[in-house]
Design an enzyme around this catalytic site. Structure first.
Site, PDB file in Angstrom:
ATOM      1  CG  ASP A  26      -1.841   1.212   1.241  1.00 48.56           C
ATOM      2  OD1 ASP A  26      -2.990   1.068   0.789  1.00 48.56           O
ATOM      3  OD2 ASP A  26      -1.422   2.295   1.713  1.00 48.56           O
ATOM      4  CE1 TYR A  60       0.922   8.342   2.385  1.00 44.23           C
ATOM      5  CE2 TYR A  60       1.076   6.051   1.708  1.00 44.23           C
ATOM      6  CZ  TYR A  60       0.389   7.068   2.345  1.00 44.23           C
ATOM      7  OH  TYR A  60      -0.801   6.805   2.949  1.00 44.23           O
ATOM      8  CE  LYS A 118      -3.642   4.968   0.693  1.00 44.19           C
ATOM      9  NZ  LYS A 118      -2.236   4.493   0.683  1.00 44.19           N
ATOM     10  CG  HIS A 147      -4.536  10.065  -0.009  1.00 48.50           C
ATOM     11  ND1 HIS A 147      -3.196  10.075  -0.280  1.00 48.50           N
ATOM     12  CD2 HIS A 147      -4.646   9.596   1.250  1.00 48.50           C
ATOM     13  CE1 HIS A 147      -2.516   9.630   0.771  1.00 48.50           C
ATOM     14  NE2 HIS A 147      -3.382   9.348   1.708  1.00 48.50           N
TER      15      HIS A 147
END
Length: 375
Positions: free
Chosen positions: A57, A62, A87, A120
């Site tokens: 994930d 990120y 996401k 998200h």
């Protein structure tokens, strides 16, 4: 109490799966990644090679999609054996932007398709458009990506019931997944039940409550009872509650520990006891303004997400609210990690000679005023 997950059936690779409404099966345990120190190349390779992890994930936010491509390649795990979730970040919301962002994520990950693509968060903050309008436009692009096979399944993250209800009214395809914070101190059972009643698989992130659960005396006591660690107790509890669970770690020994949760079952009375620890303590905040505690319920009642254009709700007020909220976070030491660096007002970074209690009192009074004006 909710539905408990039976461990009778397992995926070919050894980890149980849950069926999505489109017939695909998602592994109930995944490896989470994040920004700000939440990624380790060696840990991902180890998880894939030694622990049997097949569910990864991540998110554009990120900043580690390209790094994951390298780790997956080094692991020699076949693409068809993996479940890769990423996401869509809010700066890419909108029909064309969403489709382009998905293709860019695929390129960074080195894949031709995604197993799961998530919106998200529900808040968009697009001038001149309501959040509902932006969500609907974005979701139509998600539907197109799904129908073209670029995304094998599509879902949302941090969506509440009203967001899902609006999406149902505005779009064609029901999300296959809703990923939300879930741990013993934050168990949104009403939302879980809503999703389950509509064949939306519920995914839980932050299953260890950012480490707070590991030192809770009752969880420690249960760990001793089962001969397991507090982390394993929390992850097992989440999985037995039917939640796809996404712990994250950059330490090899922790990842190994987090994966060793399929050789025991928690007894029903212990599951119920862990259920009872819920105090609606949300630890992860992905949106702004962030209304917390008593103020949260107050604002929720006054300013519901009706779909009205944000540009029509006193546009002069929300920046003031945001600045006040941010300063409150700063004073309380709770600046959200997900906040973009450019959003940090210089004024909020300046130190003050006032005491913290005086700052808190003054800002709370000001925020109550702006809240009333914005209602």
């Amino acid at each position: 109490m909710g539905t408990r997950l039976s461990m009778a059936s397992r995926a070919p690779l050894g980890f149980p799966t849950l069926p999505l409404s489109n017939g695909l099966h998602i592994p109930v345990l995944g490896l989470g990644t994040s920004h700000q120190g939440g990624y380790s190349h060696d840990a991902v390779v180890y998880a894939l090679q030694k622990c049997g992890i097949r569910h990864i994930d991540t998110a554009k936010r990120y900043g580690c999609e390209s790094l994951l491509q390298k780790a997956i390649k080094e692991s020699d795990v076949k693409r068809e054996d993996l479940w890769i979730t990423t996401k869509l970040w809010h700066s890419d919301y909108g029909y064309e932007n969403t489709k382009q962002a998905c293709l860019e994520s695929c390129k960074r990950l080195g894949v031709q398709y995604l197993d799961l693509y998530l919106v998200h968060w529900p808040d968009a903050q697009v001038p001149g458009k309501s959040n509902r309008e932006v969500r609907a436009e974005t979701w139509r692009a998600m539907e197109d990506l799904y129908e073209k096979g670029i995304c094998r399944s599509i879902g949302v993250s941090n969506f509440l019931i009203n967001h899902l209800e609006q999406l149902k009214e505005d779009c064609k395809i029901t999300p296959h997944v809703n990923q939300v914070e879930y741990h013993p101190f934050q168990r949104p059972q009403e939302l879980v039940d809503y999703c389950r009643g509509r064949n939306i698989v519920f995914e839980g992130y932050c299953p260890l409550a950012k480490g707070e659960a590991l030192t809770h005396p009752n969880i420690i006591q249960l760990a001793k009872k089962y001969g397991k660690t507090p982390a394993q107790i929390c992850i097992r509890w989440s999985i037995q509650n039917g939640i796809v669970t996404i712990p994250k770690s950059t330490k090899i020994e922790r990842i190994q520990e987090n994966c060793e949760v399929f050789d025991f079952n928690l007894r029903e009375e212990d599951l119920e006891f862990l259920d009872s620890l819920n105090i609606n303590k949300k630890l992860i905040h992905l949106t702004y303004p962030i209304w917390k505690g008593a103020v949260a319920s107050e604002v929720t009642q006054r300013v519901p997400d009706t779909g009205a254009s944000t540009s029509k709700i006193l546009p002069q007020v929300w920046p003031v609210r945001f600045l006040l909220d941010f300063t409150l976070w700063w004073v309380a030491g709770e600046v959200p990690l997900s906040l973009e660096p450019w959003a940090l007002p210089a004024a909020a970074r300046r130190k003050s000679s006032m005491t913290q209690s005086a700052i808190m009192s003054t800002l709370k009074s000001l925020r109550n005023i702006t809240t009333t004006q914005g209602s």
